[in-house]
Design a protein around this motif. Structure first.
Motif, short mmCIF file in Angstrom:
data_model
loop_
_atom_site.label_atom_id
_atom_site.label_comp_id
_atom_site.label_asym_id
_atom_site.label_seq_id
_atom_site.Cartn_x
_atom_site.Cartn_y
_atom_site.Cartn_z
N ALA A 1 -1.77 7.05 -18.90
CA ALA A 1 -1.72 8.21 -18.02
C ALA A 1 -0.57 9.14 -18.41
CB ALA A 1 -1.57 7.77 -16.57
N LYS A 2 0.58 8.58 -18.74
CA LYS A 2 1.72 9.40 -19.16
C LYS A 2 1.41 10.12 -20.47
CE LYS A 2 5.63 7.02 -16.98
NZ LYS A 2 6.90 6.31 -17.22
N VAL B 1 7.61 14.16 -16.71
CA VAL B 1 8.15 12.97 -17.39
C VAL B 1 9.50 13.35 -18.00
CG1 VAL B 1 5.83 12.10 -17.91
CG2 VAL B 1 7.02 13.53 -19.59
N SER B 2 10.15 12.38 -18.58
CA SER B 2 11.42 12.66 -19.25
C SER B 2 11.17 13.06 -20.70
CB SER B 2 12.31 11.41 -19.22
OG SER B 2 11.75 10.40 -20.04
N ARG B 3 12.15 13.72 -21.28
CA ARG B 3 12.06 14.07 -22.70
C ARG B 3 11.92 12.82 -23.55
NH1 ARG B 3 15.18 18.51 -26.09
NH2 ARG B 3 15.10 17.58 -28.16
N GLN B 4 12.60 11.76 -23.16
CA GLN B 4 12.52 10.51 -23.92
C GLN B 4 11.09 9.96 -23.93
OE1 GLN B 4 15.07 9.18 -25.77
NE2 GLN B 4 13.42 7.85 -26.54
N THR B 5 10.37 10.16 -22.82
CA THR B 5 8.98 9.70 -22.78
C THR B 5 8.15 10.40 -23.85
OG1 THR B 5 9.08 9.20 -20.42
CG2 THR B 5 6.90 9.60 -21.34
N GLN C 1 0.82 -1.20 0.00
CA GLN C 1 0.00 0.00 0.00
C GLN C 1 0.86 1.25 0.00
OE1 GLN C 1 -2.67 -0.27 3.31
NE2 GLN C 1 -3.78 -2.03 2.48
N ALA C 2 2.02 1.18 0.62
CA ALA C 2 2.86 2.37 0.75
C ALA C 2 3.67 2.64 -0.51
CB ALA C 2 3.80 2.22 1.94
N THR C 3 3.87 1.62 -1.33
CA THR C 3 4.69 1.78 -2.53
C THR C 3 3.88 2.40 -3.65
OG1 THR C 3 5.95 -0.19 -1.94
CG2 THR C 3 6.13 0.58 -4.22
N PRO C 4 4.28 3.55 -4.14
CA PRO C 4 3.52 4.19 -5.21
C PRO C 4 3.64 3.41 -6.51
CG PRO C 4 5.57 5.39 -4.82
CD PRO C 4 5.48 4.35 -3.76
N HIS C 5 2.54 3.31 -7.23
CA HIS C 5 2.55 2.62 -8.51
C HIS C 5 2.98 3.58 -9.61
CE1 HIS C 5 0.66 -0.99 -6.96
NE2 HIS C 5 -0.21 -0.23 -6.32
N PRO C 6 3.82 3.12 -10.52
CA PRO C 6 4.22 3.99 -11.62
C PRO C 6 3.01 4.31 -12.50
CG PRO C 6 4.92 1.73 -12.03
CD PRO C 6 4.42 1.78 -10.62
#
Length: 220
Positions: free
Chosen positions: A19-20, A51-55, A9-14
């Motif tokens: 969504a990106k 996000v990154s430029r590569q994204t 529960q504490a670990t954020p999901h990417p």
């Protein structure tokens, strides 16, 4: 003993792929509207989207393709509000003038005063002349579809005896121009017209329109 449930529960999901992609599109809309096409950079858009430029490259490729995607997205979102308003057009009005005023108000609120429409108009005004090729989605999906749809409704009112119209498409363009005329400058500058202002603008537009196209013996 490790509490795996708590860790999970504490670990954020990417963020998901979708969504990106949507985050980049929204950020690009903000940056392009604020800075213009030439001054906007993928670095600025990436920072805005988190996000990154590569994204951005992975999802959209170069800056031109991203701008075209923004124009298409804004046009489709603007069209959703537009056609929601058109679907409420009074095909069999009991009171033609009153029902056209109500329709004109919905048209103004869903189009002229809509944030997506305002952003799209600003982009077209700022960049349309310099980069006309980037607005191909707007030319294909934009005003012509609206005028055709509204014109078809006016044609029905003409055949039913409510209006006297030779060219429904021209009448549709004139009707939308009349509805928008008193609201255009204010919305472009960021003003939010009140309901009373929208109704007044709609009433004047419809009265002017009916002076030109109202049937001499309308059916009721």
């Amino acid at each position: 003993m490790t509490d795996t449930g708590s860790i999970s529960q504490a670990t954020p999901h990417p963020r998901s792929h979708i969504a990106k992609r949507l985050s980049v599109l929204e950020a690009a809309s903000i940056v392009f509207c604020r800075d213009g096409f030439a001054s906007a950079s993928l670095e600025l858009i990436a920072a805005e989207a988190g996000v990154s430029r590569q994204t951005i490259y992975n999802h959209y490729g170069d800056k031109e393709k991203l701008f075209i995607a923004v124009v298409k997205d804004l046009t489709e979102r603007a069209n959703a509000g537009l056609f929601a308003a058109i679907s409420s057009f009074p095909d069999n009005p009991a009171d033609l003038e009153a029902e056209l005023v109500d329709f004109a108000m919905r048209l103004a609120c869903n189009c002229m005063c809509n944030n997506d429409c305002i952003a799209l108009r600003k982009l077209i005004q700022a960049e349309g002349r310099r980069y006309p090729e980037l607005f191909a989605p707007w030319r294909e999906l934009g005003p012509e579809r609206a005028w055709t749809a509204i014109g078809a409704r006016f044609a029905r009112l003409h055949h039913a005896g409510y209006l006297e119209i030779d060219d429904p498409d021209i009448a549709a363009r004139q009707f939308q121009a009349l509805v928008n005329s008193d609201l255009y400058i204010g919305t472009l500058l960021g003003d939010k017209p009140s309901e009373a202002q929208v109704r007044k603008s709609a009433a004047v537009a419809v009265k002017t329109f009916l002076k030109a196209y109202g049937a001499t013996a309308a059916k009721h």
